[in-house]
Design a protein around this motif. Structure first.
Motif, mmCIF file in Angstrom:
data_model
loop_
_atom_site.group_PDB
_atom_site.id
_atom_site.type_symbol
_atom_site.label_atom_id
_atom_site.label_comp_id
_atom_site.label_asym_id
_atom_site.label_seq_id
_atom_site.Cartn_x
_atom_site.Cartn_y
_atom_site.Cartn_z
ATOM 1 N N ASP A 290 5.006 3.088 -10.704
ATOM 2 C CA ASP A 290 3.703 2.544 -10.330
ATOM 3 C C ASP A 290 3.896 1.387 -9.356
ATOM 4 O O ASP A 290 4.805 0.562 -9.530
ATOM 5 C CB ASP A 290 2.945 2.067 -11.564
ATOM 6 N N VAL A 291 3.034 1.316 -8.356
ATOM 7 C CA VAL A 291 3.096 0.253 -7.365
ATOM 8 C C VAL A 291 1.713 -0.373 -7.236
ATOM 9 O O VAL A 291 0.691 0.232 -7.589
ATOM 10 C CB VAL A 291 3.574 0.783 -5.988
ATOM 11 N N LYS A 292 1.690 -1.585 -6.737
ATOM 12 C CA LYS A 292 0.455 -2.325 -6.514
ATOM 13 C C LYS A 292 0.159 -2.415 -5.018
ATOM 14 O O LYS A 292 1.062 -2.293 -4.184
ATOM 15 C CB LYS A 292 0.566 -3.734 -7.104
ATOM 16 N N ALA A 293 -1.109 -2.617 -4.703
ATOM 17 C CA ALA A 293 -1.486 -2.787 -3.303
ATOM 18 C C ALA A 293 -0.787 -4.010 -2.730
ATOM 19 O O ALA A 293 -0.786 -5.087 -3.328
ATOM 20 C CB ALA A 293 -3.008 -2.932 -3.186
ATOM 21 N N GLN B 249 2.475 -4.205 -2.248
ATOM 22 C CA GLN B 249 3.879 -4.242 -2.673
ATOM 23 C C GLN B 249 4.770 -3.668 -1.585
ATOM 24 O O GLN B 249 4.459 -2.658 -0.968
ATOM 25 C CB GLN B 249 4.051 -3.447 -3.976
ATOM 26 N N ASP C 55 -5.576 6.911 -12.136
ATOM 27 C CA ASP C 55 -6.303 6.484 -13.330
ATOM 28 C C ASP C 55 -7.641 7.196 -13.448
ATOM 29 O O ASP C 55 -8.215 7.289 -14.542
ATOM 30 C CB ASP C 55 -6.495 4.971 -13.320
ATOM 31 N N SER D 17 2.440 -0.936 0.240
ATOM 32 C CA SER D 17 1.512 0.056 -0.315
ATOM 33 C C SER D 17 0.076 -0.376 -0.029
ATOM 34 O O SER D 17 -0.299 -1.521 -0.294
ATOM 35 C CB SER D 17 1.725 0.191 -1.822
ATOM 36 N N ARG E 126 0.609 5.544 -8.175
ATOM 37 C CA ARG E 126 1.965 6.005 -8.488
ATOM 38 C C ARG E 126 2.584 6.601 -7.234
ATOM 39 O O ARG E 126 1.958 7.427 -6.557
ATOM 40 C CB ARG E 126 1.915 7.038 -9.605
ATOM 41 N N ILE F 274 -2.600 0.867 -1.581
ATOM 42 C CA ILE F 274 -3.428 1.029 -2.781
ATOM 43 C C ILE F 274 -2.560 0.853 -4.030
ATOM 44 O O ILE F 274 -1.338 0.900 -3.968
ATOM 45 C CB ILE F 274 -4.105 2.418 -2.829
ATOM 46 N N ASP F 275 -3.247 0.634 -5.161
ATOM 47 C CA ASP F 275 -2.576 0.728 -6.460
ATOM 48 C C ASP F 275 -2.429 2.201 -6.815
ATOM 49 O O ASP F 275 -3.344 3.000 -6.604
ATOM 50 C CB ASP F 275 -3.405 0.044 -7.548
ATOM 51 N N GLN G 116 -3.603 7.380 -6.474
ATOM 52 C CA GLN G 116 -4.288 6.710 -7.577
ATOM 53 C C GLN G 116 -4.677 7.762 -8.600
ATOM 54 O O GLN G 116 -5.421 8.700 -8.307
ATOM 55 C CB GLN G 116 -5.534 5.973 -7.075
#
Length: 426
Positions: free
Chosen positions: A88-91, A93, A212, A180, A185, A182-183, A210
């Motif tokens: 998982d990555v964050k916007a 990152q 979720d 990245s 995977r 967006i948040d 994304q």
């Protein structure tokens, strides 16, 4: 002729045996008749109208809510991969690092050009100010004054151009740090350290999705839509209120997805090659069970049938020509009825034609019956195993069986037949 006559004692024995055989034959007929009139126990349900939500099951494919392709925006060599593949990555990152040395040099050059333009602009503005004083005393010509004023304006424009070039150099230098957007995977890395990436070819480096929440894209034929509209117009179905269109996903293994979704929209354009329209549903996906590209089936609410006739699925019979039928109990006998089957709801079928309220439908015990056979209906217990229908006490009782308190008679050997002659004395 006289030597063919049997002795008197033997004649008596023959007459006695004949009488016993006749009596036995006469006693078997009532028993056989009683057995022929015995009714076969079967499990039945009495059909009654039940308000039921009508569902339709459609095929669909899972799509990510956001699907970001990470591509190179500058040319260069990849020097670092800064993420765990499949994680998982964050916007914002950092994902990749492209060699920044050429872009640092380009920025430095742009910064120097800006400083030069600012110095030239300062000199041009001072000259224009000096000429503005001299022109009043006619110390310089109007042409010289105009040239100085234009040069000051050009110097200001050169500053603006140099600032833009510096901003471009800063942007290109920033693109060497691939982050990245967006948040989500991230999948596998599509490039390795040392690979040359190109902004011109927009080299794809990875994909972030994304998950979720996900979309499920569905298709439905125009024929089914027309049938639904007719059912709603005729009053066979009641329309659901706005925002009540729920969706239930069924996974590839046949299990139900736990979290309900909702229908977002139904397309208004028909695909001319397939004759179908597109629909889209949205589902929450906190555990990432639904993955992009996965095949699922989605049950959508169509409306409410206030007078639906439901029968258990095992009650439905298939004829040799592929039609559907039910076995009913009419006047204590089996009757076969052809029916039209609607959608399935919770282990039951909706019967749209051929069945009436109050009909008694056989659910279990088909192996022992045939059309016209006498049967005795026993209320069906869904919790009981198939074939566990118990016979009523009257059917189980045996007319010739002894009562519970009777003693069992001792069996007599076949060779100890009582003789008609008295036992010899002494």
């Amino acid at each position: 002729m006289s030597n063919l006559r049997l002795p008197y004692g033997q004649q008596v024995r023959v007459v006695a045996l004949s009488s016993l055989l006749l009596l036995a034959a006469c006693g078997e007929k009532p028993q056989q008749a009683a057995q022929g009139d015995m009714k076969v126990p079967v499990s039945v349900v009495t059909v009654q109208p039940t308000p039921t939500e009508v569902l339709v099951e459609l095929p669909g494919r899972v799509e990510a809510i956001k699907d970001a392709q990470i591509r190179a925006r500058v040319n260069g060599i990849v020097t670092e991969i800064n993420f765990v593949q499949g994680g998982d990555v964050k916007a914002g990152q950092l994902l990749f690092t492209i060699d920044p040395a050429p872009y640092r040099a380009a920025r430095a050059q742009a910064a120097a050009q800006l400083q030069r333009a600012q110095a030239d602009a300062k000199s041009a503005r001072l000259l224009a100010q000096r000429y503005s004083t001299l022109i009043k005393a006619n110390a310089v010509s109007r042409q010289e004054y105009d040239n100085a004023t234009a040069a000051a304006g050009q110097a200001d424009a050169a500053i603006a151009a140099a600032k833009a070039a510096l901003d471009t150099a800063d942007i290109d230098l920033g693109y060497t740090k691939v982050v990245s957007p967006i948040d989500g995977r991230i999948g596998k890395s599509l490039v390795t350290e040392g690979a040359l990436v190109s902004a011109t070819a927009a080299t794809q480096m990875a994909t972030v999705q994304q998950l979720d929440r996900v979309y499920v894209d569905l298709t439905r034929s125009t024929t089914e839509l027309a049938q639904l509209r007719r059912a709603l117009a005729n009053g066979e179905l009641e329309r659901l209120g706005d925002g009540d269109a729920k969706a239930q996903a069924v996974l590839e293994d046949g299990s139900n997805y736990d979290l309900p979704g909702k229908l977002l929209f139904s397309g208004v354009t028909v695909d001319p090659t397939t004759g179908q329209v597109n629909l889209r549903a949205e589902f929450p996906n906190p555990d990432n069970i639904l993955l992009p590209g996965m095949y699922v089936r989605v049950r959508l609410q169509q409306g409410v049938d206030e007078k639906a006739l439901l029968v258990p699925q095992q009650a439905l019979q298939r004829t040799a020509d592929g039609l559907s039928s039910l076995m009913l109990v009419k006047d204590g006998k089996v009757e076969v009825k052809a029916v039209t089957v609607g959608p399935g709801i919770g282990g039951k079928w909706i019967i749209s034609k051929g069945l009436a309220a109050g009909d008694v439908v056989i659910v279990e015990g088909f192996q022992k019956i045939r059309p016209g056979a006498a049967v005795q209906g026993i209320p069906w217990d869904p919790q009981a195993k198939a074939g566990d229908a118990k016979a009523p006490p009257a059917a189980k009782a045996d007319a010739g069986a002894p009562g519970p308190g009777a003693e069992k008679p001792e069996s007599q050997p076949a060779d100890e037949t009582p003789s008609s002659k008295p036992a010899p004395k002494g």
